[in-house]
Enzyme design. Sequence first.
Site, PDB file in Angstrom:
ATOM      1  N   SER A 256       0.837  -1.195   0.000  1.00 52.91           N
ATOM      2  CA  SER A 256       0.000   0.000   0.000  1.00 52.91           C
ATOM      3  C   SER A 256       0.875   1.250   0.000  1.00 52.91           C
ATOM      4  O   SER A 256       2.093   1.173   0.134  1.00 52.91           O
ATOM      5  CB  SER A 256      -0.928  -0.001   1.207  1.00 52.91           C
ATOM      6  OG  SER A 256      -0.177   0.336   2.360  1.00 52.91           O
ATOM      7  N   LYS A 257       0.208   2.369  -0.146  1.00 55.75           N
ATOM      8  CA  LYS A 257       0.883   3.670  -0.246  1.00 55.75           C
ATOM      9  C   LYS A 257       1.952   3.877   0.820  1.00 55.75           C
ATOM     10  O   LYS A 257       2.970   4.500   0.570  1.00 55.75           O
ATOM     11  CB  LYS A 257      -0.159   4.780  -0.076  1.00 55.75           C
ATOM     12  CG  LYS A 257      -0.754   5.242  -1.363  1.00 55.75           C
ATOM     13  CD  LYS A 257      -1.465   6.574  -1.106  1.00 55.75           C
ATOM     14  CE  LYS A 257      -2.228   7.051  -2.311  1.00 55.75           C
ATOM     15  NZ  LYS A 257      -2.975   6.055  -3.046  1.00 55.75           N
TER      16      LYS A 257
END
Length: 494
Positions: A256-257
């Site tokens: 994820s980010k």
Amino acid sequence: MAVDGSVRVRFAPSPTGYLHIGSARTALFNVLFARANGGVFILRIEDTDQNRYVEDSVEDIKESLRWLGLQWDEGPEVGGSVGPYFQSERVGIYAEYARRLVETGHAYHCFCTPERLESLRQAQLKTGEPTGYDRKCRDLPAKEVNKLLAQGTPSVIRFKIPDDGATVFEDALRGKIKFENKVLDDFVLLKSDGYPTYQLANVIDDHLMGITHVIRADEWINSTPKHILLYNAFGWTPPVMAHLPVVLSQSGGKLSKRHGATHLREFRDKGYLPEALVNFLALLGWTSGDDREVFDWDELVQSFTLDRVGTSPAVFSYEKLDWFNGVHIRKLSPEDLADRCIPFLQKDGLVSTPVSQQEVTYLTKIIPLLQERVKFLSEISDLASYFFLDEITYSDPSLLVPAKMSAQETVNILRQALSILTSIDDFSEANIESGLRGLVDSLGLKAGQVFMPIRVAVSGRTATPGLFETLHVIGKDRVLSRMEKAIGVLLEKH
Ligand code: GLU
């Protein structure tokens, strides 16, 4: 279809956002499989979910695939004999096939309102039952159904899951996978707005487009028994199914980010080479069978087989990707690397747009000095700025002064170096070196004590590629004027 028995695979993204790096891996495996088998790679856009549609995502997906070198043989823009390749343009086809399933008794109209379905769900949650449709409309008498339809009552079409038994399929990577039918829900095929669900459209298109192998992410495994039941209901043979291993972050969860870049465009903007990403992504789940890691495109195509794709999670390591990027950057010719750096230098205003021939020639001389150090192309402006700037600024003038030396002593060194460099007509690396080494000897100093002030004077920083080649590339006039400026700064300050 696959008229001649040849391989046909597809990448079928939903345009709900920019291309994710995990999806890029799926696309890559499909392309490699197609190329390795002389097959066809199809791009199909699964855009029937209007609510989740993201405006520029189709453009991003196409651009990203092309940038990676994953050009489709059939699909948007290129066409093909089994199009259209946007599901939104095929809505009539799905409705027709859904009707056929109703006629053959494999599907039924359901008139339950969203409110009823929601309160059913809440009740199931409360009692801890598995959530799902209670099949209220499954056995409505035909007369009743026709009446409700004639009245225009909103309805969906649901698939009739067999009451008992199990659905089994053979995953090409994972072997036999079995689902008891009683755990499957009577899922929706056609929504009340006439749009198909993913399940229906996906199966119909894979069949009509002659897909021979479905190679996709493991998150679709739970949908596969529904697909198999649909194939059976239509009387079609399902394609070979292969679900790729999940891609995890190094800490174990989904990528994820917060781990770093996740969309392909972010990697591109940071200056990863497509060659490096392809090489890195290919090894997320596939191995060549030996320890070999560095592959170019042709080598991947030659070595890729589905049976070397594993099932255990593939770990996404940004450090490893950086390493691949360095390896592939160093494999480029200086001309090629220069060419790829230009957009980054333009963005930072260090070369003009369009770039001039003179700038390209100059850049091609700079690149070999930096090729060993560049990790991503976006670093190039920072690494190379002093080659381009007219004026060097000394954010910390004390860096000009070597340890245990005074500013005045430094000025003396720089003045003598300046006069030696001024006297060199042919400003070659060899001449610069012999001139400056001569100065070191005559002053009886250590090389660093003489070279460091010159380096800082000319570049504004303490770390650069080799001093002589750097001075040579920057050129005599600029070297001299920068040294004069540094002398001025030191005199002014002290
Ligand atoms: N549209 C689905 C997706 O977004 C396709 C899944 C499949 O390959 O069947 O991933």
